[in-house]
Design a protein around this motif. Sequence first.
Motif, mmCIF file in Angstrom:
data_model
loop_
_atom_site.group_PDB
_atom_site.id
_atom_site.type_symbol
_atom_site.label_atom_id
_atom_site.label_comp_id
_atom_site.label_asym_id
_atom_site.label_seq_id
_atom_site.Cartn_x
_atom_site.Cartn_y
_atom_site.Cartn_z
ATOM 1 N N ARG A 93 -8.323 -12.112 -21.194
ATOM 2 C CA ARG A 93 -7.347 -12.784 -22.052
ATOM 3 C C ARG A 93 -6.055 -12.993 -21.286
ATOM 4 O O ARG A 93 -5.403 -14.031 -21.420
ATOM 5 N N GLY A 94 -5.671 -12.019 -20.485
ATOM 6 C CA GLY A 94 -4.494 -12.170 -19.629
ATOM 7 C C GLY A 94 -4.668 -13.284 -18.618
ATOM 8 O O GLY A 94 -3.731 -14.052 -18.363
ATOM 9 N N ILE A 95 -5.869 -13.393 -18.057
ATOM 10 C CA ILE A 95 -6.156 -14.484 -17.126
ATOM 11 C C ILE A 95 -6.051 -15.824 -17.837
ATOM 12 O O ILE A 95 -5.523 -16.795 -17.305
ATOM 13 N N GLY A 96 -6.518 -15.875 -19.077
ATOM 14 C CA GLY A 96 -6.400 -17.109 -19.870
ATOM 15 C C GLY A 96 -4.954 -17.486 -20.107
ATOM 16 O O GLY A 96 -4.599 -18.670 -20.080
ATOM 17 N N ILE A 97 -4.090 -16.503 -20.319
ATOM 18 C CA ILE A 97 -2.674 -16.785 -20.495
ATOM 19 C C ILE A 97 -2.076 -17.368 -19.232
ATOM 20 O O ILE A 97 -1.298 -18.320 -19.267
ATOM 21 N N VAL A 98 -2.452 -16.793 -18.080
ATOM 22 C CA VAL A 98 -1.949 -17.285 -16.790
ATOM 23 C C VAL A 98 -2.427 -18.719 -16.550
ATOM 24 O O VAL A 98 -1.673 -19.558 -16.051
ATOM 25 N N LEU A 99 -3.670 -19.013 -16.931
ATOM 26 C CA LEU A 99 -4.173 -20.373 -16.772
ATOM 27 C C LEU A 99 -3.338 -21.340 -17.558
ATOM 28 O O LEU A 99 -3.067 -22.432 -17.165
#
Length: 66
Positions: A60-66
Amino acid sequence: MDASRHILHTCFWFVAFYMAVRLVLARIENMPWVDIFYFISATVTTIGLGDISPQTQLNRGIGIVL
């Protein structure tokens, strides 16, 4: 740097980043590569349909960064 070289350089880094994120998502989520491709494409293009979403806090954190 001329415009065509700048565009090529940007495309290269975009693809490299895209592949790195895909590999991380594939390892952590155990999602098929087609679902990962669909998720990243929907996220990066800001469509954000939400039918496929990461299940772990890290992704989910990676999705935020994307």
